[in-house]
Write an enzyme that holds these catalytic residues in place. Sequence first.
Site, PDB file in Angstrom:
ATOM      1  N   ARG A  50       0.825  -1.215   0.000  1.00 21.44           N
ATOM      2  CA  ARG A  50       0.000   0.000   0.000  1.00 21.44           C
ATOM      3  C   ARG A  50       0.863   1.272   0.000  1.00 21.44           C
ATOM      4  O   ARG A  50       0.520   2.270   0.629  1.00 21.44           O
ATOM      5  CB  ARG A  50      -0.963   0.011   1.188  1.00 21.44           C
ATOM      6  N   SER A  65     -11.672  -1.098   1.675  1.00 23.54           N
ATOM      7  CA  SER A  65     -10.992  -1.376   2.949  1.00 23.54           C
ATOM      8  C   SER A  65     -10.525  -0.065   3.568  1.00 23.54           C
ATOM      9  O   SER A  65      -9.742   0.661   2.963  1.00 23.54           O
ATOM     10  CB  SER A  65      -9.794  -2.301   2.721  1.00 23.54           C
ATOM     11  N   GLU A  90      -6.346   3.597   5.321  1.00 28.47           N
ATOM     12  CA  GLU A  90      -5.862   3.628   3.938  1.00 28.47           C
ATOM     13  C   GLU A  90      -6.134   4.962   3.253  1.00 28.47           C
ATOM     14  O   GLU A  90      -5.264   5.481   2.555  1.00 28.47           O
ATOM     15  CB  GLU A  90      -6.492   2.486   3.126  1.00 28.47           C
TER      16      GLU A  90
END
Length: 345
Positions: A165, A234, A330
Amino acid sequence: MIHIQHQVQLKPFNTLNLDVVASHYIKVQSVNELIEALDYAEQQQLNALILSGGSNMLLPQSLDALVLHIDIQGLEMIDEDSESVKIKVGGGQIWHDFVLMTTQKGWYGLQNLALIPGLVGASPVQNIGAYGVEVGEFIELVHVYDRSEKSVKTISCADCKFAYRHSIFKDEPYRYIITHVTFKLFKTPNLKLSYGDLLKAVGNEQTPENLQKQVIQIRESKLPNPKEYPNVGSFFKNPVISRQDFNQLLTEFPLIPHYPQPHDRVKIAAGWLIDQAGWKGKRLGAVGMFEKQALVLVNYANATLIDVQHTYRHVQSDIQQKFKLRLEPEPVLFGSNGLILSHME
C-alpha cells in the site's frame, strides 16, 4: 482549453459520498490541460488537489483549493510479442473496466484486482492489491507531470518503490501527477489462488475468466456497493509486524489470521481484529463498520468528515487497547486548503 468552475459540489466524485464544496474545479482531459490548470493555480495562489476516482480520499466540507479532476482517457499498444503485451493507459480510465477489458483480450495478471474502485491513474499511488496480487507486479512505467521540474517524465517500476500500500507517490505526494500508466501483461495465465477462499471458489475451472468471475462474486458478497452504501473499500491497512511481536500475540490469540511477509515479518488481518473488538456491524450515528465485512467503513446517513473521524478513531482506540496494535487508515485525509493532513489531526 480549460474550463474553470466555481463552488462545485464534489459529493458525486467521492465514493464515501461526503458533502464537499470546492471553490475551484477543472476537469482535466489531456496533459496540456493539466499544465494549463497548474499554471492557473499558481497565478491564483491556490493549492491544487488531484481528484481521481475519489475512492481513497477523506475530504472536508469546504475546500478552498483548485480541484483537478483527472479524466485522461485512451489506450495505446506499446509492444507485443508471443508472450506479453505492453499497453499505455490513460489515468482517467475506470480501473474495473480496464481489468475486464484485459481479460477479454487475453491479457493476464490483473484478474485478482477486479472490482477495486477508482481509476487507473490512482492504482500505483498506494500500489492497490487484493487476493495475493499487487498492481506494482505488472507496472512497467508510470507517466507523470513532475511539478518540481515542470516537465513530463516516466518513472520505471523499480523507481516507483512499490511496497505494501505504498509507493514514491505517497512519499512525494505534491511532486508527481500521474497521467498514464504502462502495464506489462501476459498471454499465458499464471493464476494466483493461494489467498483465502479463492482456490475453493475457483474449483476445477482454473481459468483467468473464472478467477475474475469468482473475485467479483467474493467482493460483491462481502463489500457493499458504494452507490448503495457509500464507502472507500478497505478502510484500514492490514498491520505488518515483526515475527517476535506476532509470536507474543499468538499466545493470547491463537486463531488470529496471518500471512508471512518478507524480512521475517507477518501481516495480520485487520478485518478479524475489528470483528473481535466488536465493531463488525456496529454504528456510531451516521457511520459504522459494515455488517458483512468489518474492514469497510460505511456512510449510512449523510455523514460529515467529522463523523467519519469520530468513528474510525474509536475503532483505532479499541484495537490498540485489545491487541496493542495500531490500525492505519488507507484513505488520505485532506484539509480545507487542499493539502494532506496527518490521520490523527
